[in-house]
Design a protein around this motif. Sequence first.
Motif, PDB file in Angstrom:
ATOM      1  N   MET A 345      36.207  65.366  35.251  1.00 40.26           N
ATOM      2  CA  MET A 345      36.015  64.344  36.285  1.00 40.26           C
ATOM      3  C   MET A 345      35.228  63.188  35.662  1.00 40.26           C
ATOM      4  N   PHE A 346      35.855  61.975  35.641  1.00 43.83           N
ATOM      5  CA  PHE A 346      35.233  60.804  35.022  1.00 43.83           C
ATOM      6  C   PHE A 346      34.840  59.783  36.087  1.00 43.83           C
ATOM      7  N   ASN A 347      33.875  58.932  35.726  1.00 44.46           N
ATOM      8  CA  ASN A 347      33.572  57.770  36.552  1.00 44.46           C
ATOM      9  C   ASN A 347      33.875  56.512  35.757  1.00 44.46           C
ATOM     10  N   SER A 348      33.131  56.304  34.664  1.00 46.36           N
ATOM     11  CA  SER A 348      33.405  55.169  33.770  1.00 46.36           C
ATOM     12  C   SER A 348      33.087  55.592  32.348  1.00 46.36           C
ATOM     13  N   SER A 349      33.319  54.695  31.400  1.00 46.10           N
ATOM     14  CA  SER A 349      33.116  55.040  29.992  1.00 46.10           C
ATOM     15  C   SER A 349      31.642  55.232  29.632  1.00 46.10           C
ATOM     16  N   GLY A 350      30.740  54.804  30.523  1.00 48.26           N
ATOM     17  CA  GLY A 350      29.311  54.937  30.220  1.00 48.26           C
ATOM     18  C   GLY A 350      28.604  56.010  31.022  1.00 48.26           C
ATOM     19  N   ASP A 351      29.323  56.683  31.917  1.00 48.61           N
ATOM     20  CA  ASP A 351      28.689  57.671  32.802  1.00 48.61           C
ATOM     21  C   ASP A 351      28.969  59.108  32.351  1.00 48.61           C
ATOM     22  N   PRO A 352      28.074  60.041  32.715  1.00 50.82           N
ATOM     23  CA  PRO A 352      28.296  61.454  32.358  1.00 50.82           C
ATOM     24  C   PRO A 352      29.609  61.975  32.929  1.00 50.82           C
ATOM     25  N   THR A 353      30.256  62.851  32.184  1.00 49.07           N
ATOM     26  CA  THR A 353      31.528  63.457  32.598  1.00 49.07           C
ATOM     27  C   THR A 353      31.294  64.901  33.018  1.00 49.07           C
ATOM     28  N   LEU A 354      31.993  65.304  34.070  1.00 47.92           N
ATOM     29  CA  LEU A 354      31.865  66.661  34.600  1.00 47.92           C
ATOM     30  C   LEU A 354      33.100  67.464  34.187  1.00 47.92           C
ATOM     31  N   MET A 355      32.905  68.742  33.848  1.00 47.89           N
ATOM     32  CA  MET A 355      34.039  69.606  33.525  1.00 47.89           C
ATOM     33  C   MET A 355      33.875  70.956  34.195  1.00 47.89           C
ATOM     34  N   HIS A 356      34.974  71.491  34.744  1.00 49.19           N
ATOM     35  CA  HIS A 356      34.962  72.852  35.285  1.00 49.19           C
ATOM     36  C   HIS A 356      36.325  73.490  35.053  1.00 49.19           C
ATOM     37  N   GLU A 357      36.427  74.776  35.364  1.00 46.50           N
ATOM     38  CA  GLU A 357      37.666  75.514  35.108  1.00 46.50           C
ATOM     39  C   GLU A 357      38.523  75.535  36.369  1.00 46.50           C
ATOM     40  N   GLY A 358      39.697  74.930  36.327  1.00 48.98           N
ATOM     41  CA  GLY A 358      40.583  74.915  37.484  1.00 48.98           C
ATOM     42  C   GLY A 358      39.828  74.492  38.737  1.00 48.98           C
ATOM     43  N   ASN A 359      39.914  75.329  39.783  1.00 49.54           N
ATOM     44  CA  ASN A 359      39.191  75.028  41.030  1.00 49.54           C
ATOM     45  C   ASN A 359      37.888  75.809  41.140  1.00 49.54           C
ATOM     46  N   ASP A 360      37.498  76.491  40.067  1.00 53.65           N
ATOM     47  CA  ASP A 360      36.295  77.324  40.083  1.00 53.65           C
ATOM     48  C   ASP A 360      35.071  76.475  39.754  1.00 53.65           C
ATOM     49  N   LEU A 361      34.160  76.343  40.717  1.00 53.51           N
ATOM     50  CA  LEU A 361      32.962  75.528  40.504  1.00 53.51           C
ATOM     51  C   LEU A 361      31.730  76.381  40.213  1.00 53.51           C
ATOM     52  N   SER A 362      31.936  77.681  39.918  1.00 51.02           N
ATOM     53  CA  SER A 362      30.784  78.530  39.602  1.00 51.02           C
ATOM     54  C   SER A 362      30.298  78.279  38.170  1.00 51.02           C
ATOM     55  N   ALA A 363      31.110  77.629  37.362  1.00 56.55           N
ATOM     56  CA  ALA A 363      30.700  77.212  36.017  1.00 56.55           C
ATOM     57  C   ALA A 363      30.994  75.725  35.873  1.00 56.55           C
ATOM     58  N   VAL A 364      29.931  74.935  35.736  1.00 57.61           N
ATOM     59  CA  VAL A 364      30.079  73.474  35.668  1.00 57.61           C
ATOM     60  C   VAL A 364      29.386  72.976  34.399  1.00 57.61           C
ATOM     61  N   TYR A 365      30.046  72.034  33.717  1.00 56.31           N
ATOM     62  CA  TYR A 365      29.498  71.479  32.477  1.00 56.31           C
ATOM     63  C   TYR A 365      29.430  69.964  32.581  1.00 56.31           C
ATOM     64  N   VAL A 366      28.386  69.389  31.990  1.00 56.72           N
ATOM     65  CA  VAL A 366      28.234  67.938  31.951  1.00 56.72           C
ATOM     66  C   VAL A 366      28.103  67.530  30.496  1.00 56.72           C
ATOM     67  N   VAL A 367      28.804  66.467  30.107  1.00 50.91           N
ATOM     68  CA  VAL A 367      28.670  65.948  28.744  1.00 50.91           C
ATOM     69  C   VAL A 367      28.497  64.438  28.786  1.00 50.91           C
ATOM     70  N   MET A 368      27.542  63.939  27.990  1.00 50.05           N
ATOM     71  CA  MET A 368      27.276  62.500  27.956  1.00 50.05           C
ATOM     72  C   MET A 368      28.264  61.827  26.998  1.00 50.05           C
ATOM     73  N   PRO A 369      28.777  60.657  27.387  1.00 48.03           N
ATOM     74  CA  PRO A 369      29.714  59.960  26.485  1.00 48.03           C
ATOM     75  C   PRO A 369      28.961  59.235  25.370  1.00 48.03           C
ATOM     76  N   MET A 370      29.710  58.774  24.386  1.00 46.44           N
ATOM     77  CA  MET A 370      29.098  57.966  23.329  1.00 46.44           C
ATOM     78  C   MET A 370      29.990  56.767  23.032  1.00 46.44           C
ATOM     79  N   ARG A 371      29.399  55.720  22.441  1.00 46.72           N
ATOM     80  CA  ARG A 371      30.181  54.517  22.123  1.00 46.72           C
ATOM     81  C   ARG A 371      31.083  54.794  20.944  1.00 46.72           C
ATOM     82  N   VAL A 372      32.342  54.356  21.067  1.00 49.95           N
ATOM     83  CA  VAL A 372      33.283  54.512  19.932  1.00 49.95           C
ATOM     84  C   VAL A 372      33.972  53.179  19.662  1.00 49.95           C
TER      85      VAL A 372
END
Length: 372
Positions: A345-372
């Motif tokens: 799940m994205f917002n913009s190129s400068g905002d944190p991105t959310l990741m989860h497995e299918g529709n399961d929200l019991s495991a959620v991951y956040v990763v910060m973007p970097m400039r490329v």
Amino acid sequence: MKVSIERGSLLKAVSQAQSVVERRNTIPILANVLIEAEGDTLRFRATDLDIEVIDVAPAQVTQAGATTVNAVMFHEITRKLPDGALVQLTADAVSGQLLVEAGRSQFKLATLPKEDFPAMATTEYTANFTAPAPTLRRLFDKSKFAISTEETRYYLNGVYMHVAESDGQPVLRCVATDGHRLARIDAELPAGAEAMPGVIVPRKTVGELRKLLDDDDTEIAVSVSETKVRFATPEITLTSKVIDGTFPDYTRVIPSGNPKRLEVDAADFAKAVDRVATVSSERSRAVKLSLDEDRLTLSVNAPDSGAAEEELAVAYGDEKLEIGFNAKYLLEIASQVDRENAVFMFNSSGDPTLMHEGNDLSAVYVVMPMRV
């Protein structure tokens, strides 16, 4: 002390104990494992003053007693003995040595007095509960990759285990973050865990705990206080001090309004990231994700080494987006996905991105973007 024990049982018990021992010690006794023979069991106790492990193995005890011996050397000897050998251990009070015999092999090892071996102070535990090994394995395995290795931010050097709320239901939650990525994993709250204080389980303890969680049928007895945590199976008891610090308010960095949704096969995505990252510079490891309708292009442009590009068919129906990430972080997060599809799940190129497995929200991951 005189005792006979099967080599396999001895190796299993000594392996767990010696892994806690620090290789470099200013206190000689901390390099040793305490061996106690009583009844029909042999107990092995090792500590680094922050973690203590006790392992119990069945044995034939001819004479009860106790001694301490260098843990790493004793483990190496046991490991090199032939499979199925019957090992005899005899502590000689006169010479101060431990005699280890198996078949035609004989070793005499130096010992230190058992009275010098430190005991971990006992604690009154606030909460006691049991949890299935697979539940705890999932909580810690899926979060530990995000533990910080930065010693100055010591309160991030572990997994924060606590009681939280999800969709109005109490859950047992593990969280880890290093400021660049975050993992938040939930499981059903075990009976008796309601009053558990939130504790930060240190990185080394998480590694040692993993060895207790391989058997799917095992129930783990968990005890938690403000200063210590204990995990126990019928054979092994692992007690550890917890990190004395306050874990930051992680809920503030988990985005809730990311509207752009990408669904991709997790295995294909991980392999593609791995391939294009081969040419990325070792320092930045930057990979650019270019999203268009039902198409994801992964690209790397490293002036020193070259460029790479790979296209994947994905499910994406939002506006075009270009965003960069550290390839190592993307790979670690993608490798946590047990199901077929990963959802980003994205917002913009400068905002944190959310990741989860299918529709399961019991495991959620956040990763910060970097400039490329």
